[in-house]
Design a protein around this motif. Structure first.
Motif, PDB file in Angstrom:
ATOM      1  N   ILE A 415       0.872  36.573  40.484  1.00  0.00           N
ATOM      2  CA  ILE A 415       1.324  35.826  39.312  1.00  0.00           C
ATOM      3  C   ILE A 415       2.582  36.527  38.835  1.00  0.00           C
ATOM      4  CG2 ILE A 415       0.786  35.152  36.948  1.00  0.00           C
ATOM      5  CD1 ILE A 415      -2.102  34.946  37.716  1.00  0.00           C
ATOM      6  N   HIS A 416       3.716  35.908  39.126  1.00  0.00           N
ATOM      7  CA  HIS A 416       5.005  36.564  38.938  1.00  0.00           C
ATOM      8  C   HIS A 416       5.471  36.581  37.488  1.00  0.00           C
ATOM      9  CE1 HIS A 416       5.889  36.995  43.227  1.00  0.00           C
ATOM     10  NE2 HIS A 416       5.440  35.763  43.408  1.00  0.00           N
ATOM     11  N   CYS A 417       5.140  35.569  36.727  1.00  0.00           N
ATOM     12  CA  CYS A 417       5.742  35.436  35.391  1.00  0.00           C
ATOM     13  C   CYS A 417       4.841  34.608  34.497  1.00  0.00           C
ATOM     14  CB  CYS A 417       7.122  34.781  35.508  1.00  0.00           C
ATOM     15  SG  CYS A 417       7.086  33.197  36.403  1.00  0.00           S
ATOM     16  N   PHE A 418       5.102  34.671  33.180  1.00  0.00           N
ATOM     17  CA  PHE A 418       4.364  33.831  32.228  1.00  0.00           C
ATOM     18  C   PHE A 418       5.179  33.725  30.948  1.00  0.00           C
ATOM     19  CE2 PHE A 418       2.863  38.136  31.476  1.00  0.00           C
ATOM     20  CZ  PHE A 418       2.935  38.259  30.103  1.00  0.00           C
ATOM     21  N   ILE A 419       4.892  32.688  30.157  1.00  0.00           N
ATOM     22  CA  ILE A 419       5.506  32.491  28.845  1.00  0.00           C
ATOM     23  C   ILE A 419       4.460  31.900  27.904  1.00  0.00           C
ATOM     24  CG2 ILE A 419       7.867  32.144  29.676  1.00  0.00           C
ATOM     25  CD1 ILE A 419       7.382  29.107  29.333  1.00  0.00           C
ATOM     26  N   PHE A 420       4.741  31.977  26.610  1.00  0.00           N
ATOM     27  CA  PHE A 420       3.938  31.310  25.595  1.00  0.00           C
ATOM     28  C   PHE A 420       4.635  30.005  25.228  1.00  0.00           C
ATOM     29  CE2 PHE A 420       2.854  35.738  25.261  1.00  0.00           C
ATOM     30  CZ  PHE A 420       1.479  35.739  25.024  1.00  0.00           C
ATOM     31  N   ASP A 421       3.877  28.891  25.226  1.00  0.00           N
ATOM     32  CA  ASP A 421       4.516  27.627  24.846  1.00  0.00           C
ATOM     33  C   ASP A 421       4.440  27.441  23.336  1.00  0.00           C
ATOM     34  OD1 ASP A 421       1.982  26.762  24.189  1.00  0.00           O
ATOM     35  OD2 ASP A 421       1.819  25.300  25.804  1.00  0.00           O
ATOM     36  N   GLY A 422       4.918  26.308  22.862  1.00  0.00           N
ATOM     37  CA  GLY A 422       4.997  26.093  21.422  1.00  0.00           C
ATOM     38  C   GLY A 422       3.654  26.029  20.730  1.00  0.00           C
ATOM     39  N   ASP A 423       2.590  25.691  21.458  1.00  0.00           N
ATOM     40  CA  ASP A 423       1.257  25.591  20.869  1.00  0.00           C
ATOM     41  C   ASP A 423       0.494  26.895  20.943  1.00  0.00           C
ATOM     42  OD1 ASP A 423       1.709  22.893  20.358  1.00  0.00           O
ATOM     43  OD2 ASP A 423       1.016  22.332  22.368  1.00  0.00           O
ATOM     44  N   GLY A 424       1.113  27.938  21.495  1.00  0.00           N
ATOM     45  CA  GLY A 424       0.417  29.207  21.632  1.00  0.00           C
ATOM     46  C   GLY A 424      -0.324  29.363  22.938  1.00  0.00           C
ATOM     47  N   ASP A 425      -0.319  28.321  23.804  1.00  0.00           N
ATOM     48  CA  ASP A 425      -0.929  28.435  25.113  1.00  0.00           C
ATOM     49  C   ASP A 425      -0.039  29.295  26.020  1.00  0.00           C
ATOM     50  OD1 ASP A 425      -2.936  26.800  24.222  1.00  0.00           O
ATOM     51  OD2 ASP A 425      -2.117  24.982  25.120  1.00  0.00           O
ATOM     52  N   VAL A 426      -0.592  29.696  27.154  1.00  0.00           N
ATOM     53  CA  VAL A 426       0.129  30.547  28.090  1.00  0.00           C
ATOM     54  C   VAL A 426       0.335  29.782  29.393  1.00  0.00           C
ATOM     55  CG1 VAL A 426       0.076  32.697  29.415  1.00  0.00           C
ATOM     56  CG2 VAL A 426      -0.810  32.647  27.077  1.00  0.00           C
ATOM     57  N   LEU A 427       1.561  29.821  29.899  1.00  0.00           N
ATOM     58  CA  LEU A 427       1.897  29.224  31.198  1.00  0.00           C
ATOM     59  C   LEU A 427       2.235  30.350  32.166  1.00  0.00           C
ATOM     60  CD1 LEU A 427       4.282  26.338  30.021  1.00  0.00           C
ATOM     61  CD2 LEU A 427       1.792  26.277  30.276  1.00  0.00           C
ATOM     62  N   THR A 428       1.601  30.341  33.331  1.00  0.00           N
ATOM     63  CA  THR A 428       1.874  31.356  34.351  1.00  0.00           C
ATOM     64  C   THR A 428       2.437  30.697  35.607  1.00  0.00           C
ATOM     65  OG1 THR A 428      -0.381  31.241  35.259  1.00  0.00           O
ATOM     66  CG2 THR A 428       0.021  32.847  33.512  1.00  0.00           C
ATOM     67  N   GLY A 429       3.365  31.396  36.274  1.00  0.00           N
ATOM     68  CA  GLY A 429       3.927  30.939  37.542  1.00  0.00           C
ATOM     69  C   GLY A 429       3.448  31.847  38.658  1.00  0.00           C
ATOM     70  N   ASP A 430       2.957  31.250  39.763  1.00  0.00           N
ATOM     71  CA  ASP A 430       2.323  32.064  40.796  1.00  0.00           C
ATOM     72  C   ASP A 430       2.983  31.895  42.153  1.00  0.00           C
ATOM     73  OD1 ASP A 430       1.291  29.720  42.026  1.00  0.00           O
ATOM     74  OD2 ASP A 430      -0.494  29.784  40.775  1.00  0.00           O
ATOM     75  N   SER A 431       2.447  32.644  43.127  1.00  0.00           N
ATOM     76  CA  SER A 431       3.016  32.652  44.471  1.00  0.00           C
ATOM     77  C   SER A 431       2.667  31.410  45.274  1.00  0.00           C
ATOM     78  CB  SER A 431       2.523  33.894  45.231  1.00  0.00           C
ATOM     79  OG  SER A 431       1.108  33.958  45.223  1.00  0.00           O
ATOM     80  N   GLU A 432       1.802  30.546  44.757  1.00  0.00           N
ATOM     81  CA  GLU A 432       1.475  29.293  45.431  1.00  0.00           C
ATOM     82  C   GLU A 432       2.395  28.154  45.002  1.00  0.00           C
ATOM     83  OE1 GLU A 432      -0.854  29.242  47.793  1.00  0.00           O
ATOM     84  OE2 GLU A 432      -1.102  31.390  47.421  1.00  0.00           O
ATOM     85  N   GLY A 433       3.328  28.425  44.098  1.00  0.00           N
ATOM     86  CA  GLY A 433       4.244  27.388  43.639  1.00  0.00           C
ATOM     87  C   GLY A 433       3.721  26.583  42.474  1.00  0.00           C
ATOM     88  N   ASN A 434       2.669  27.064  41.813  1.00  0.00           N
ATOM     89  CA  ASN A 434       2.051  26.314  40.714  1.00  0.00           C
ATOM     90  C   ASN A 434       2.353  26.949  39.363  1.00  0.00           C
ATOM     91  OD1 ASN A 434       0.682  24.551  42.541  1.00  0.00           O
ATOM     92  ND2 ASN A 434      -0.844  26.170  42.882  1.00  0.00           N
ATOM     93  N   ILE A 435       2.350  26.084  38.332  1.00  0.00           N
ATOM     94  CA  ILE A 435       2.340  26.528  36.943  1.00  0.00           C
ATOM     95  C   ILE A 435       0.941  26.276  36.400  1.00  0.00           C
ATOM     96  CG2 ILE A 435       3.272  26.186  34.635  1.00  0.00           C
ATOM     97  CD1 ILE A 435       5.893  25.303  35.879  1.00  0.00           C
ATOM     98  N   LEU A 436       0.276  27.355  35.973  1.00  0.00           N
ATOM     99  CA  LEU A 436      -1.071  27.257  35.434  1.00  0.00           C
ATOM    100  C   LEU A 436      -1.023  27.332  33.915  1.00  0.00           C
ATOM    101  CD1 LEU A 436      -2.936  29.652  37.891  1.00  0.00           C
ATOM    102  CD2 LEU A 436      -2.602  27.184  38.097  1.00  0.00           C
ATOM    103  N   THR A 437      -1.778  26.478  33.253  1.00  0.00           N
ATOM    104  CA  THR A 437      -1.837  26.440  31.797  1.00  0.00           C
ATOM    105  C   THR A 437      -3.138  27.073  31.336  1.00  0.00           C
ATOM    106  OG1 THR A 437      -0.537  24.400  31.756  1.00  0.00           O
ATOM    107  CG2 THR A 437      -1.765  24.957  29.760  1.00  0.00           C
TER     108      THR A 437
END
Length: 829
Positions: A415-437
């Motif tokens: 899991i290379h990276c992540f951010i917090f969205d406007g609602d406080g949820d977390v989005l992660t970017g992974d090595s499979e090419g997916n964004i997980l919420t």
């Protein structure tokens, strides 16, 4: 290995290379011993027998002068004779015996000047013996822990096969010229190197003070995006902040102006910007000081407006390096979270104002790639990396974690990276090419939030390397597929753009003014643009080790080449990359034709190319063997090209039609090891060359590439350039205890007042010229994070260009004049 020294594992190819280097030194030492035996036999034939029928001891040679290394006995002077210039001697055969000492009659053509008999009294015959090891040194040598300090490509040896710390020994140097003041001798790894004093100079006519000129870092070319993250930010002044080697660069794009934070002692690995967008935290790897002493990793917090250091965090607390760091947001940046690169990846929270550690815990044995505070709650921290995403709760001195559960979704490798969205949820970017919420859950035990995986969105082909949230709430992602995508709040695809292949994949994303985006790539480029209008580069650099450097003869332009197979032409006035081209092979050396329109490049495979600098088209080329080329050099009038190879030969080509036609002219044969450096005389007739076994030889090129046996006659010859690291004019640049590979490159200024030196300890030195005094003082400049491989002055001596090896950096320094130095300079050694 010294008792108690740490044993460094050596791979089989490196061990084989070490053995080959040692075998070459043993062969050279054997040849030297055979020369000495022949020398003694000739003396016995010349000397009259004593009345009692015994043979007296030969007279003692003149006292020696300088010993660089750990020599503890004064060996006799070795001769300068070599094999003939037409064919190399058979392997293992000894060279011709040296000339007799100065007390004996000097036959014509021998390699010693005619002088009066030495008044030194005879010494016992055992004084003719020579010590080849450093075991007699009175000062032990400690191995230098340097992650990439190696000059094996050009000077032989490996970091594992040789200690890298200069050791100061009271018996390692002797500063006496011989009795006639004709020659001076230094020793490298026990090998004597004799240098003859020019008639216009002498022991009393050489400067030993610091030069009045100084260097100031003007521009850093390149950006570290290949292997680092969290490395591009924008501060309140509008400047871009990014790392390169040991320097944090602040680039004002519209004004094309750089400033530099220079307080780090080793490579900067990560950055974080305070919520006030003024303060910056930068974390570095473990380093070493100028004496080889280990320096622990540290985090600097500094003011981006004044470049003043405000706080040092964690000195002595981190291991190997600082991998990730982040400021808290909910409490106005009062705290800093740091993850180091030890085996346990220790995670700690610090008070920024006091520099005090508040909490620490072992995070994981797997690599950690990102860390962030929850922008709404400073007691909530997230880390991600190999096979994990952890949700941490910080309270007082305690740090507790909950692992993210993937459930029905495939667990990614990274899991290379992540951010917090406007609602406080977390989005992660992974090595499979997916964004997980990851959706926030209700406050649980202790009143802390928890997260649950709720959605998977296919985003890229290959890894998602970067996620960023724009000011309007939209999400940006970048991946290995070189695509930059814009997503709505609910992760609906809105727009995308694909970057050109030459820039590589998206490494990081930052937001500029308006809708402008700034993108760092894995091929060390910084791009600026928009999704609708495309992107253009504002910073470019090499992506692998850099060795070749040549400055233009009449303009502020210079060429670089290296292991990334790229040949790059840089404009030192506009600080831009004019053009680059793929050489198809590793480039190790380069030189401009005096006309400035043609450049010659030497390659790893033994090939060389001549290129038109305007059209980039090849004009000529060739291959003289399959060994790598160390140096290419045009004669001052451009009528010859000399090519120094690792096959021990110097190949000479005649050059006509303004550098567009090359014809094989001859070959200089006589070196017993690979060529490292060479220079032409000002009249373009002669060459001075150095080799891997520390020989200094002279050649008459115009007379048929003949070896000049009488080196004494070359002492007053004037040289168009001075890049040879061995010679009377520059022997003072060598540090005490040097093993012969500590200096990678050297360059004399065109006005012949300065010498710049690139060493294996990440430093650039500025010496006076000539520099023929032991322990000569120098101005010392840091910034490179690896061995400095090359230095060159520009055509007007207004600038100096230096190359970092594995840190891929290219530095442009401004040469500043000043009053003569009176002492007390903190940056002099």
């Amino acid at each position: 290995m010294e008792p108690g020294a740490e044993r460094v594992p050596v791979s089989p190819p490196e061990r084989l290379r070490c053995l080959e280097d040692e075998l070459a030194l043993v062969k050279a030492a054997l040849g030297d011993a055979l020369r000495r035996l022949g020398h003694c036999e000739r003396l016995l034939q010349l000397l009259p027998h004593a009345p009692n029928g015994t043979v007296p001891d030969p007279p003692d040679p003149p006292p020696q002068s300088i010993s660089v290394g750990t020599q503890t006995e004064e060996p006799p002077e070795s001769g300068g004779h070599r094999g003939g210039p037409q064919e190399p001697p058979p392997p293992g055969s000894p060279p011709c015996p040296p000339a007799p000492p100065q007390s004996s009659p000097e036959p014509p053509g021998m390699d010693s000047p005619p002088t009066a008999p030495s008044p030194a009294p005879p010494a016992p015959r055992k004084e003719l013996l020579r010590r080849h090891s450093s075991s007699g040194s009175s000062s032990p040598r400690r191995p230098l822990s340097r992650k990439a300090a190696s000059s094996a490509n050009l000077l032989g040896g490996t970091p594992e096969s040789r200690p890298k710390e200069p050791t100061l020994s009271p018996v390692s140097r002797r500063g006496n010229y011989n009795l006639e003041g004709v020659s001076v001798k230094m020793f490298l790894r026990g090998r004597p190197i004799t240098m003859y004093v020019p008639s216009a100079l002498g022991p009393g006519g050489l400067r030993a003070d610091l030069p009045p000129e100084r260097l100031q870092l003007e521009w850093v070319y390149g950006y570290r995006g290949r292997d680092s993250r969290s490395n591009l930010h924008v501060v309140s002044s509008g400047e871009l902040v990014y790392p390169m080697a040991c320097v944090v660069v602040l680039l004002h794009v519209p004004l094309r102006r750089q400033r530099h934070y220079l307080r780090h002692s080793d490579c900067v690995r990560c950055l974080a910007v305070h919520p006030d967008r003024l303060r910056v935290a930068s974390g570095q790897a473990a380093g070493v000081d100028k004496d080889g002493k280990a320096l622990p990793p540290v985090v600097h917090i500094w003011d981006s407006a004044t470049l003043q250091t405000l706080q040092q965090i964690g000195l002595g607390s981190f291991e190997r390096g600082v991998g990730s760091l982040a400021f808290s947001c909910a409490d106005q940046g009062a705290h800093l979270c740091v993850v180091d690169e030890s085996n346990e990846h220790m995670m700690s929270v610090w008070d920024c104002a006091r520099g005090a550690k508040l909490a620490e815990v072992k995070s994981t044995n797997e690599s950690v790639l990102s860390v962030e505070f929850n922008p709404r709650d400073s007691g909530s921290i997230i880390t991600s990396g190999k096979s994990h995403v952890y949700f941490w709760t910080w309270s007082g001195a305690a740090l507790t974690k909950k692992q993210g559960i993937f459930g029905k979704y495939k667990k990614p490798k990274f899991i290379h990276c992540f951010i917090f969205d406007g609602d406080g949820d977390v989005l992660t970017g992974d090595s499979e090419g997916n964004i997980l919420t990851w959706t926030r859950g209700a406050a649980g035990k202790g009143g802390k939030e928890w997260f649950q995986l709720s959605q998977q969105t296919r985003a890229h082909e290959g890894s998602v390397f970067a996620l960023s949230r724009r000011r309007d709430g939209a999400v940006l992602s970048g991946g290995r597929d070189r695509r930059l995508r814009l997503w709505s709040n609910r992760l609906g695809a809105v727009a995308e753009v694909e970057l050109p292949e030459r820039f590589g994949a998206v490494r990081t994303i930052a937001e500029g003014p308006g809708d402008e985006l700034l993108v760092g790539t894995t091929r060390n480029a910084l791009l600026r643009g928009t999704l609708s209008g495309g992107f253009t580069p504002i910073v470019q650099g090499h992506t692998d080790e850099v060795w070749g450097l040549a400055t233009h003869p009449s303009a502020l332009l210079f060429l670089t080449c290296g292991h990334d197979r790229q040949l790059c032409l840089w404009d030192g006035t506009e600080h831009t990359l004019e053009w680059s081209m793929d050489l198809g092979d590793t480039g190790l050396c380069a030189d401009f034709h005096p006309g400035g329109q043609v450049v010659a490049v030497g390659l790893m495979t033994g090939r060389w190319l001549a290129l038109d600098t305007t059209t980039h088209h090849p004009l000529a080329g060739g291959s003289d063997g399959n060994e790598q080329l160390s140096v290419v050099r045009f004669s001052p009038d451009g009528s010859f090209l000399a090519i120094g190879s690792h096959d021990n030969f110097i190949y000479i080509y005649s050059v006509t039609e303004g550098g567009r036609k090359f014809t094989r002219f001859g070959r200089c044969v006589g070196h017993s090891s690979f060529i490292t450096h060479l220079d032409w005389s000002k009249d373009g007739r002669f060459i001075m060359s150095n080799s891997g076994d520390y020989e200094i030889l002279y050649w008459d090129v115009a007379g048929g590439c003949k070896l000049l046996r009488n080196r004494f006659e070359s002492r007053d010859r004037e040289w168009a350039t001075y890049t040879c690291v061995l010679g009377f004019h520059v022997f003072g640049v060598w540090p005490d205890g040097s093993d012969g590979t500590d200096i990678n490159s050297l360059c004399r200024s065109h006005h012949e007042r300065l010498v710049a030196v690139a060493d294996d300890f990440c430093k650039v030195h500025l010496f006076p010229y000539p520099c023929a005094r032991p322990k000569a003082p120098s101005h010392v400049y840091g910034g490179h994070g690896s061995h400095v491989t090359n230095v060159r002055f520009t055509h007007d001596d207004g600038h100096l260009v230096s190359l970092g090896g594995k840190d891929t950096s290219v530095f442009q320094w401004r040469v500043l004049g000043g009053p003569p130095h009176t002492g007390g300079d903190p940056d002099s050694r």
